[in-house]
Design a protein around this motif. Structure first.
Motif, short mmCIF file in Angstrom:
data_model
loop_
_atom_site.label_atom_id
_atom_site.label_comp_id
_atom_site.label_asym_id
_atom_site.label_seq_id
_atom_site.Cartn_x
_atom_site.Cartn_y
_atom_site.Cartn_z
N LYS A 167 0.83 -1.18 0.00
CA LYS A 167 0.00 0.00 0.00
C LYS A 167 0.87 1.23 0.00
CE LYS A 167 -3.76 2.27 2.45
NZ LYS A 167 -4.68 2.19 3.59
N TYR A 168 0.59 2.14 -0.91
CA TYR A 168 1.35 3.38 -0.93
C TYR A 168 0.93 4.25 0.24
CZ TYR A 168 3.00 2.38 -5.62
OH TYR A 168 3.61 1.82 -6.70
N GLN A 182 -0.03 7.60 2.26
CA GLN A 182 -0.59 8.89 1.93
C GLN A 182 0.45 9.95 2.27
OE1 GLN A 182 -4.31 9.31 3.93
NE2 GLN A 182 -5.30 7.68 2.77
N GLU A 204 -8.79 4.04 -4.06
CA GLU A 204 -7.41 3.80 -4.48
C GLU A 204 -7.28 2.47 -5.22
OE1 GLU A 204 -3.10 4.16 -2.36
OE2 GLU A 204 -4.51 2.82 -1.36
N ASN A 234 0.44 8.05 -4.40
CA ASN A 234 0.39 6.82 -5.18
C ASN A 234 0.43 7.16 -6.67
OD1 ASN A 234 -0.33 4.47 -6.57
ND2 ASN A 234 -1.81 3.83 -5.03
N SER A 282 -8.30 8.13 -0.53
CA SER A 282 -7.96 6.79 -1.01
C SER A 282 -8.78 5.68 -0.39
CB SER A 282 -6.48 6.51 -0.73
OG SER A 282 -5.66 7.38 -1.45
N ASP A 340 -3.26 14.12 0.11
CA ASP A 340 -3.43 12.90 0.91
C ASP A 340 -2.99 11.62 0.20
OD1 ASP A 340 -5.48 12.96 -0.93
OD2 ASP A 340 -7.06 12.41 0.49
N THR A 341 -2.32 11.72 -0.94
CA THR A 341 -1.79 10.53 -1.60
C THR A 341 -0.62 10.89 -2.51
OG1 THR A 341 -2.30 8.58 -2.98
CG2 THR A 341 -3.36 10.66 -3.59
#
Length: 213
Positions: free
Chosen positions: A2-3, A5, A63, A94, A116, A91-92
């Motif tokens: 998981k990337y 945030q 996401e 990714n 996400s 907030d991301t």
């Protein structure tokens, strides 16, 4: 995997990585109806890393769906996509999410937030897949002329009107036997029951059907 945030350092690596490499399924659970399509999607490389090892019966997040849609685009077109620059979201980070945004497949929940972990419903799922199809084949015909209204048409948001009808028309996302699309929960009881939500296995099946179209 998981990337994280933006502003976070927690990166989770799936414990299923080694299991998957030994020819085990790329998921930890699935409904019987979904097994064949999941296997086919896996063989075609349509299941993104973020969903490998996941419980397929659970609802899909924004996401996860963004990654699924980007992979569908790249596998179908044979083209590499690039992340949106500069990143508009706080907030991301990714890159797959930013690729989906750059392709016009998804938007933020606000000008600066992607959200996400928010779960997506069926009308949002239809809309994102519809945008993915248009990105893959912009010259295609996307008419919904003659498609009947769903029994719960008034529950469908304006932004999803065209997408829900077209995706149903070509057999990607179908309604129930009562002619309802079940776009989203509109009552407290429906929200509590998960009505109108899109599960991971449903989303992967929709992606596979889109690829085969």
């Amino acid at each position: 995997r998981k990337y994280p945030q933006a502003g976070r350092s927690d990166i989770i690596y799936s414990p299923f990585s080694n299991i998957y490499s030994q020819n085990m399924p790329a998921w930890s659970g699935a409904s019987k109806w979904a097994a064949t399509e999941l296997q086919e999607a896996d063989e075609l490389g349509l299941i993104p890393e973020i969903l490998k090892g996941a419980d397929m019966t659970k609802p899909i997040t924004r996401e996860e769906f963004a990654e699924l849609a980007v992979l569908l685009y790249e596998k179908t077109t044979g083209l590499a996509s690039t992340p949106m620059e500069p990143n508009p979201f706080i907030d991301t980070v990714n890159p797959q999410v930013l690729k989906a945004a750059n392709l016009g497949i998804t938007k933020g929940t606000s000008p600066t937030e992607f959200s996400s972990d928010v779960l997506i419903n069926r009308e949002q799922c239809a809309t994102m897949l519809f945008r993915a199809l248009k990105a893959m084949k912009p010259e295609g015909g996307y008419s919904i002329e003659g498609v009947k209204d769903f029994a719960d048409q008034l529950d469908i948001s304006g932004f999803a009107f065209e997408a829900t009808k077209y995706m149903s028309k070509i057999g990607i996302i179908l309604g129930d036997v009562q002619g309802r699309f079940m776009p989203k929960a509109t009552t407290t009881a429906q929200k509590a029951s998960g009505y109108g939500m899109a599960t991971r296995e449903q989303a992967i099946a929709m992606s596979l059907r889109s690829y085969k179209k």
